[in-house]
Design a protein around this motif. Structure first.
Motif, PDB file in Angstrom:
ATOM      1  N   MET A   1       0.872  -1.185   0.000  1.00  0.00           N
ATOM      2  CA  MET A   1       0.000   0.000   0.000  1.00  0.00           C
ATOM      3  C   MET A   1       0.905   1.229   0.000  1.00  0.00           C
ATOM      4  O   MET A   1       1.930   1.253   0.675  1.00  0.00           O
ATOM      5  CB  MET A   1      -0.866   0.031   1.253  1.00  0.00           C
ATOM      6  CG  MET A   1      -1.616   1.336   1.442  1.00  0.00           C
ATOM      7  SD  MET A   1      -2.476   1.428   3.014  1.00  0.00           S
ATOM      8  CE  MET A   1      -4.137   1.707   2.452  1.00  0.00           C
TER       9      MET A   1
ATOM     10  N   LEU B   1      -6.707   0.672   7.511  1.00  0.00           N
ATOM     11  CA  LEU B   1      -6.528  -0.737   7.881  1.00  0.00           C
ATOM     12  C   LEU B   1      -7.547  -1.628   7.183  1.00  0.00           C
ATOM     13  O   LEU B   1      -7.247  -2.775   6.829  1.00  0.00           O
ATOM     14  CB  LEU B   1      -6.613  -0.892   9.409  1.00  0.00           C
ATOM     15  CG  LEU B   1      -5.481  -0.193  10.186  1.00  0.00           C
ATOM     16  CD1 LEU B   1      -5.706  -0.292  11.689  1.00  0.00           C
ATOM     17  CD2 LEU B   1      -4.111  -0.763   9.813  1.00  0.00           C
TER      18      LEU B   1
ATOM     19  N   CYS C   1      -6.221  -2.205   3.818  1.00  0.00           N
ATOM     20  CA  CYS C   1      -5.141  -3.204   3.878  1.00  0.00           C
ATOM     21  C   CYS C   1      -5.724  -4.615   3.895  1.00  0.00           C
ATOM     22  O   CYS C   1      -5.233  -5.522   3.211  1.00  0.00           O
ATOM     23  CB  CYS C   1      -4.294  -3.001   5.134  1.00  0.00           C
ATOM     24  SG  CYS C   1      -3.248  -1.545   5.049  1.00  0.00           S
ATOM     25  N   LYS C   2      -6.773  -4.763   4.676  1.00  0.00           N
ATOM     26  CA  LYS C   2      -7.401  -6.086   4.802  1.00  0.00           C
ATOM     27  C   LYS C   2      -8.040  -6.501   3.470  1.00  0.00           C
ATOM     28  O   LYS C   2      -7.820  -7.614   2.973  1.00  0.00           O
ATOM     29  CB  LYS C   2      -8.471  -6.011   5.897  1.00  0.00           C
ATOM     30  CG  LYS C   2      -9.071  -7.324   6.309  1.00  0.00           C
ATOM     31  CD  LYS C   2     -10.015  -7.073   7.467  1.00  0.00           C
ATOM     32  CE  LYS C   2     -11.131  -8.102   7.424  1.00  0.00           C
ATOM     33  NZ  LYS C   2     -12.278  -7.703   8.242  1.00  0.00           N
TER      34      LYS C   2
ATOM     35  N   ASP D   1      -5.456  -7.216   0.827  1.00  0.00           N
ATOM     36  CA  ASP D   1      -4.452  -8.205   1.229  1.00  0.00           C
ATOM     37  C   ASP D   1      -3.041  -7.614   1.190  1.00  0.00           C
ATOM     38  O   ASP D   1      -2.127  -8.149   0.551  1.00  0.00           O
ATOM     39  CB  ASP D   1      -4.555  -9.431   0.306  1.00  0.00           C
ATOM     40  CG  ASP D   1      -3.787 -10.619   0.883  1.00  0.00           C
ATOM     41  OD1 ASP D   1      -3.471 -10.593   2.090  1.00  0.00           O
ATOM     42  OD2 ASP D   1      -3.484 -11.547   0.112  1.00  0.00           O
ATOM     43  N   VAL D   2      -2.892  -6.496   1.872  1.00  0.00           N
ATOM     44  CA  VAL D   2      -1.624  -5.755   1.863  1.00  0.00           C
ATOM     45  C   VAL D   2      -0.611  -6.415   2.788  1.00  0.00           C
ATOM     46  O   VAL D   2      -0.922  -6.768   3.917  1.00  0.00           O
ATOM     47  CB  VAL D   2      -1.884  -4.285   2.288  1.00  0.00           C
ATOM     48  CG1 VAL D   2      -0.585  -3.561   2.621  1.00  0.00           C
ATOM     49  CG2 VAL D   2      -2.643  -3.547   1.192  1.00  0.00           C
ATOM     50  N   GLN D   3       0.619  -6.565   2.283  1.00  0.00           N
ATOM     51  CA  GLN D   3       1.692  -7.176   3.087  1.00  0.00           C
ATOM     52  C   GLN D   3       2.608  -6.137   3.722  1.00  0.00           C
ATOM     53  O   GLN D   3       3.313  -6.429   4.682  1.00  0.00           O
ATOM     54  CB  GLN D   3       2.534  -8.094   2.194  1.00  0.00           C
ATOM     55  CG  GLN D   3       1.773  -9.304   1.702  1.00  0.00           C
ATOM     56  CD  GLN D   3       2.568 -10.028   0.637  1.00  0.00           C
ATOM     57  OE1 GLN D   3       2.638  -9.590  -0.508  1.00  0.00           O
ATOM     58  NE2 GLN D   3       3.202 -11.132   1.017  1.00  0.00           N
TER      59      GLN D   3
ATOM     60  N   ALA E   1       3.346  -1.520   3.962  1.00  0.00           N
ATOM     61  CA  ALA E   1       2.920  -0.171   3.571  1.00  0.00           C
ATOM     62  C   ALA E   1       4.129   0.736   3.415  1.00  0.00           C
ATOM     63  O   ALA E   1       5.037   0.718   4.248  1.00  0.00           O
ATOM     64  CB  ALA E   1       1.987   0.410   4.627  1.00  0.00           C
TER      65      ALA E   1
ATOM     66  N   PHE F   1      -0.102   0.356  12.244  1.00  0.00           N
ATOM     67  CA  PHE F   1       0.368  -0.717  11.356  1.00  0.00           C
ATOM     68  C   PHE F   1       1.028  -1.835  12.171  1.00  0.00           C
ATOM     69  O   PHE F   1       0.806  -3.019  11.908  1.00  0.00           O
ATOM     70  CB  PHE F   1       1.350  -0.170  10.319  1.00  0.00           C
ATOM     71  CG  PHE F   1       0.692   0.487   9.126  1.00  0.00           C
ATOM     72  CD1 PHE F   1      -0.416  -0.089   8.512  1.00  0.00           C
ATOM     73  CD2 PHE F   1       1.195   1.668   8.586  1.00  0.00           C
ATOM     74  CE1 PHE F   1      -1.018   0.506   7.399  1.00  0.00           C
ATOM     75  CE2 PHE F   1       0.598   2.261   7.479  1.00  0.00           C
ATOM     76  CZ  PHE F   1      -0.509   1.684   6.896  1.00  0.00           C
TER      77      PHE F   1
ATOM     78  N   SER G   1      -1.345  -4.077  13.707  1.00  0.00           N
ATOM     79  CA  SER G   1      -2.020  -4.942  12.732  1.00  0.00           C
ATOM     80  C   SER G   1      -1.028  -5.836  11.991  1.00  0.00           C
ATOM     81  O   SER G   1      -1.387  -6.432  10.958  1.00  0.00           O
ATOM     82  CB  SER G   1      -2.771  -4.080  11.717  1.00  0.00           C
ATOM     83  OG  SER G   1      -3.752  -3.320  12.364  1.00  0.00           O
TER      84      SER G   1
ATOM     85  N   ILE H   1       1.436  -5.130  10.110  1.00  0.00           N
ATOM     86  CA  ILE H   1       1.755  -4.687   8.746  1.00  0.00           C
ATOM     87  C   ILE H   1       3.054  -3.889   8.808  1.00  0.00           C
ATOM     88  O   ILE H   1       3.097  -2.800   9.389  1.00  0.00           O
ATOM     89  CB  ILE H   1       0.627  -3.807   8.164  1.00  0.00           C
ATOM     90  CG1 ILE H   1      -0.675  -4.610   8.091  1.00  0.00           C
ATOM     91  CG2 ILE H   1       1.009  -3.262   6.785  1.00  0.00           C
ATOM     92  CD1 ILE H   1      -1.892  -3.778   7.815  1.00  0.00           C
TER      93      ILE H   1
ATOM     94  N   SER I   1       5.991  -1.362   7.812  1.00  0.00           N
ATOM     95  CA  SER I   1       5.918  -0.130   7.038  1.00  0.00           C
ATOM     96  C   SER I   1       7.301   0.480   6.846  1.00  0.00           C
ATOM     97  O   SER I   1       8.208   0.275   7.655  1.00  0.00           O
ATOM     98  CB  SER I   1       4.992   0.892   7.714  1.00  0.00           C
ATOM     99  OG  SER I   1       5.514   1.298   8.954  1.00  0.00           O
TER     100      SER I   1
END
Lengths: 374, 432
Positions: free
Chosen positions: A230, A303, A306-307, A310-312, A314, A336, A339, A341, A343
């Protein structure tokens, strides 16, 4: 498939001049994505978002102190260099202090037949925000009527709302093709599409998207998707940067930029009170950080994106000196982390150091990839 | 060359005591069952006074300015904020305040006193975000009022109502956050006191039109601060009346702030608080800064007088208006604050240029010093346009870069050099 959008991106001024000639309509330069385009389209005025050109410049220093963001100075530079000499008017929809100065300096030193400061509320969470914005839109409607020399009717407004809503809905449909395991388009292609929609006639832009939508389902994608990323942060129309990211083993599948999803994500819900409906749309849209308080509406939305996509990881980008985003970046990174994720934070200027950023992006992608090893 | 009589301000000691008491009262409020709130110097502080007589504010900007004055502690605070990852170019006041909060160190000794709620208003890109973070970090309720409705000359009913409705919403918030019942009589008294206090401050500034000026800007900083601490506090309104009377007395007796006054200037935006020596340096040339749009009108409320001059705005009480309801009080409070001159140029720097030119003419100045203040995006907004506008009108202008709250961004020697050049341009030499 996306070459028309790229051409529009590259030849924005030629397009606007040609549009003006063939339609006889007027062109409005828009500072910020909070300008209610529906009303301009309703008046057969082409809304053209004023963006920078990503070239070093030396013309804005006398007008904007160097502590303000490079974007606001790059925007002003375009005016001072005469690149938007076809504009009939400019509108600032109130957002950050930085861009406000570009508007004032443009008005004072570039000159344009019509200029308008629209007092978009900053507290979009106030219960009075929508009725207040409606009262300001009533005045803006009178301004458009003054430019055109004719009334803006309910039928005009309905047509304007329908045209802009359709464009938004079509871009949503294209974004759906970014959700699958193998996205049918790259982030660069998506950027060409969304950014160009901020200055292309909505009907023409929508017609082009419809052509793309016919072809997308059958598009054979041969490139590896790599890491699903993202892009999030300040204004970003830097095609060279996103192209670099996607050249080193990643695909940008979604964004939170005012030149991306924040610009088109929600639509006007039609209502008999047209201006109230438009006001409601701008109050409720995914907010710019400068309008995102006391509660945080922005982070849950990010967020959720992202869900859904399907973001891995950011990549957070920020225009240097951009106070609103600087105030969001630390808590956003925490959100992030919570969650899971990862970044990467990068600071943008008018031009970006592609080589250095490439090294950092590659390291970031290695970090994301390493999780699979263990 | 004329040498005027000069003497220290009689109100000086009381000003020091009042300021110490403000911070002590806030620090110890809970010991007396009182309420503490944190916010900004621009907050509508009359409204929380409706919760009772034991409500104590901490306004972030003057608190941070105090930190900035303590260079070493300021550096500690700034570095604590940077260590959390925040950008170095953010509002310097905000970074000093956050640093003090992170370190749990109160600038005046002891632990950082946690507020019961945050009560802010949003004037620049940072204000709404400043206390959003404070509220999250300290886990306290937060309310913020947006005032971005444009310059007062364009104020209409929908714009006013937008602000007033938020105030009503804010009172509901205060009752919920504190569990206290709201007292409209206390609100009305506070609104009247705010109008009296901020109008009196403007009256004090008008007295500085006199030659020689009875007050210099460096001293003014220690006096204008009360309206940044609490505009609506009766005690400070009373104090300003004492200050005004003392200024009248100084004028009557020919007492000058600077005995060698021969050049009158104003500055612009907050000064670099760790380097107020700038003002002492000016004195070597017989130059006195008699104020600024900032010191005059960050808190002072003004209006056009019948004779065409700029003067203190007529208060509701002076106009014979009796405030009787909550809504009426809030409308007056909103309109009063939206007329604040220092708010106008957030929308259009040409308005500020005109106000500065007006001060230049009416206060009979010789020049203007613009502080290109990297610490405050709000008050530096449009400052290059001000430079252009003033220069075009023939006003001698000098500018210097700095930062009101981050001493690392101020070059003292270079600034003094620039002052030397400006003085030379004004045909002034050092007196001694």
């Amino acid at each position: 498939m996306f070459t028309q959008f790229q051409e529009w991106y590259d030849k924005r001024h030629e397009y606007a001049k040609d549009w003006k000639q063939r339609t006889g309509g007027k062109v409005m330069g828009c500072f910020c994505s909070y300008v209610p385009e529906e009303m301009l389209v309703a008046g057969n005025i082409l809304p053209v978002r004023i963006l920078g050109s990503h070239e070093p410049q030396n013309v804005t220093e006398p007008y904007i102190f160097g502590m303000y963001c490079p974007f606001c100075r790059d925007v002003l530079a375009q005016g001072l260099k005469g690149r938007y000499d076809y504009l009939d008017g400019i509108t600032l929809s109130q957002s950050c202090i930085h861009l406000r100065q570009s508007y004032v300096a443009w008005r004072e030193h570039v000159g344009v037949p019509f200029d308008y400061y629209l007092y978009m509320p900053n507290k979009v969470q106030a219960r009075a925000a929508t009725p207040y914005l409606k009262s300001e839109l009533v005045k803006y409607k009178a301004h458009i009527e003054e430019i055109n020399g004719r009334e803006l009717t309910d039928a005009d407004l309905d047509a304007g709302i329908a045209a802009v809503n359709r464009n938004r809905e079509l871009m949503h449909k294209v974004y759906e093709f970014r959700k699958g395991d193998t996205p049918k388009l790259t982030g660069l292609e998506a950027m060409y599409m969304t950014v160009s929609s901020t200055w292309i006639d909505k009907e023409e832009h929508s017609a082009e998207i419809e052509k793309v939508l016919e072809q997308l389902p059958d598009r054979q994608v041969t490139r590896d998707t790599g890491a699903r990323l993202m892009l999030v942060g300040s204004e970003d129309d830097d095609v060279s940067f996103i192209d670099m990211i996607e050249s080193v083993g990643a695909t940008v599948v979604v964004d939170d930029h005012c030149t991306g999803t924040r610009y088109f994500w929600n639509s006007v819900v039609p209502d008999d009170d047209r201006l109230m409906a438009i006001a409601d749309r701008y109050v409720k849209r995914p907010p710019c950080p400068t309008k995102d308080w006391e509660e945080r509406w922005r982070f849950p939305h990010i967020l959720e994106l992202c869900k859904n996509f399907d973001v891995q990881g950011a990549v957070i980008i920020q225009q240097k000196f951009c106070d609103p985003h600087e105030c969001d970046i630390m808590p956003l990174r925490e959100a992030f982390v919570k969650s899971d994720i990862p970044s990467l934070f990068l600071e943008f200027d008018v031009t970006v150091p592609i080589g250095q950023f490439k090294v950092r992006v590659e390291a970031f992608l290695e970090m994301i990839g390493s999780e699979d090893l263990f | 060359m004329t040498n005027y009589k000069s003497e220290p301000l009689k109100c000086w000691q009381k000003a020091k005591e009042l300021r110490d008491k403000y911070y002590k009262d806030y620090q110890t409020a809970h010991e007396r069952g009182g309420i503490r709130w944190t916010g900004g110097a621009w907050s509508f502080d009359a409204i929380p006074y409706g919760l009772g007589d034991d409500v104590y504010p901490l306004t972030g900007e003057p608190y941070a300015a105090s930190i900035a004055f303590m260079k070493d502690f300021s550096l500690e605070c700034l570095e604590a904020t940077e260590a959390k990852g925040w950008a170095r170019d953010l509002c310097a006041y905000m970074r000093n305040y956050w640093g003090s909060m992170y370190l749990n160190k109160w600038a005046f000794g002891g632990e950082f006193p946690k507020a019961d709620f945050a009560w802010q208003d949003h004037i620049c890109c940072s204000h709404g975000k400043w206390d959003q973070h404070v509220a999250e970090y300290e886990n306290i309720p937060y309310f913020c009022i947006d005032v971005s409705v444009g310059p007062h000359k364009d104020l209409d009913d929908p714009k006013l109502l937008y602000v007033v409705d938020q105030m009503h919403e804010g009172i509901e918030f205060l009752e919920k956050a504190t569990g206290r019942e709201y007292d409209d009589e206390k609100l009305i008294a506070a609104v009247n006191d705010e109008c009296r206090q901020t109008s009196t401050w403007a009256e004090i500034c008008v007295l500085n039109k006199h030659k020689p000026a009875p007050l210099d800007e460096k001293s003014m900083y220690s006096l204008y601060v009360f309206s940044t601490l609490s505009k609506a506090k009766k005690e400070y309104a009373d104090f300003y009346e004492e200050v005004r009377d003392e200024m009248k007395d100084r004028i009557a007796r020919g007492v000058a702030a600077l005995p060698t006054e021969r050049c009158r200037l104003i500055s612009d935006t907050q000064p670099p608080w760790a380097f107020l020596s700038v003002f002492r340096y000016l004195e070597k040339f017989g130059a006195v800064s008699v104020g600024s749009l900032y010191t005059f009108s960050l808190v002072g409320i003004w209006e056009d007088k019948p004779d065409g001059t700029w003067g203190p705005r007529t208060t509701p009480e002076q106009a014979g208006i009796k405030i009787e309801t909550r809504d009426q009080a809030l409308r007056i409070l909103a309109d009063w604050n939206l007329s604040k001159p220092e708010w106008q140029h957030f929308y259009d720097p040409t308005l500020k240029t005109k106000m500065m030119k007006r001060i230049y003419d009416e206060w009979d100045l010789d020049g203007i010093m613009l502080h290109l203040n990297r610490g405050c995006e709000g008050l530096s907004c449009g400052i290059m346009e001000n430079h252009w506008g003033l220069t075009d009108m023939g006003v001698p202008v000098m500018s210097f870069e700095g930062n009101m709250g981050d001493s690392r961004e101020f070059d003292e020697a270079r600034t003094m050099d620039r002052i030397d050049s400006f003085m030379e341009r004004l045909d002034l030499k050092k007196i001694s």
